[in-house]
Design a protein around this motif. Sequence first.
Motif, mmCIF file in Angstrom:
data_model
loop_
_atom_site.group_PDB
_atom_site.id
_atom_site.type_symbol
_atom_site.label_atom_id
_atom_site.label_comp_id
_atom_site.label_asym_id
_atom_site.label_seq_id
_atom_site.Cartn_x
_atom_site.Cartn_y
_atom_site.Cartn_z
ATOM 1 N N ALA A 14 0.829 -1.211 0.000
ATOM 2 C CA ALA A 14 0.000 0.000 0.000
ATOM 3 C C ALA A 14 0.856 1.252 0.000
ATOM 4 O O ALA A 14 0.497 2.256 -0.615
ATOM 5 C CB ALA A 14 -0.929 -0.003 1.203
ATOM 6 N N VAL A 15 1.991 1.213 0.676
ATOM 7 C CA VAL A 15 2.878 2.372 0.701
ATOM 8 C C VAL A 15 3.556 2.553 -0.653
ATOM 9 O O VAL A 15 3.708 3.678 -1.134
ATOM 10 C CB VAL A 15 3.930 2.221 1.830
ATOM 11 N N VAL A 70 -3.645 3.851 2.784
ATOM 12 C CA VAL A 70 -2.636 3.007 3.428
ATOM 13 C C VAL A 70 -3.164 2.490 4.772
ATOM 14 O O VAL A 70 -3.069 1.293 5.066
ATOM 15 C CB VAL A 70 -1.310 3.788 3.609
#
Length: 93
Positions: A14-15, A70
């Motif tokens: 997600a990052v 995130v």
Amino acid sequence: MRRPLHPRLVLAAAVLLPGAGQVLNRMPTRALIMVFFMLLLGFLTLQLAAPERSFVGRHAGGIFVYAIAVLDAYTVARYRWECFRQRSQAKGV
């Protein structure tokens, strides 16, 4: 029920790539919604912010949605991981 992905793996994805955490959580529609609003709010703040603002200031809307995406991906992955862990412990007892 199959074993979910580890929450840290989902967090890393997600990052690195917007929406990837939601896709790994098997929520592709939510990923598309997050990316759409990320682009929309990033463009909107780019148009409304003063030109002398920093990069972060000019894209604050998109960065805000990115941070929420995130956190959302990690929270869902952590919840699924804990539910799976508790079910597997209950079956083993």
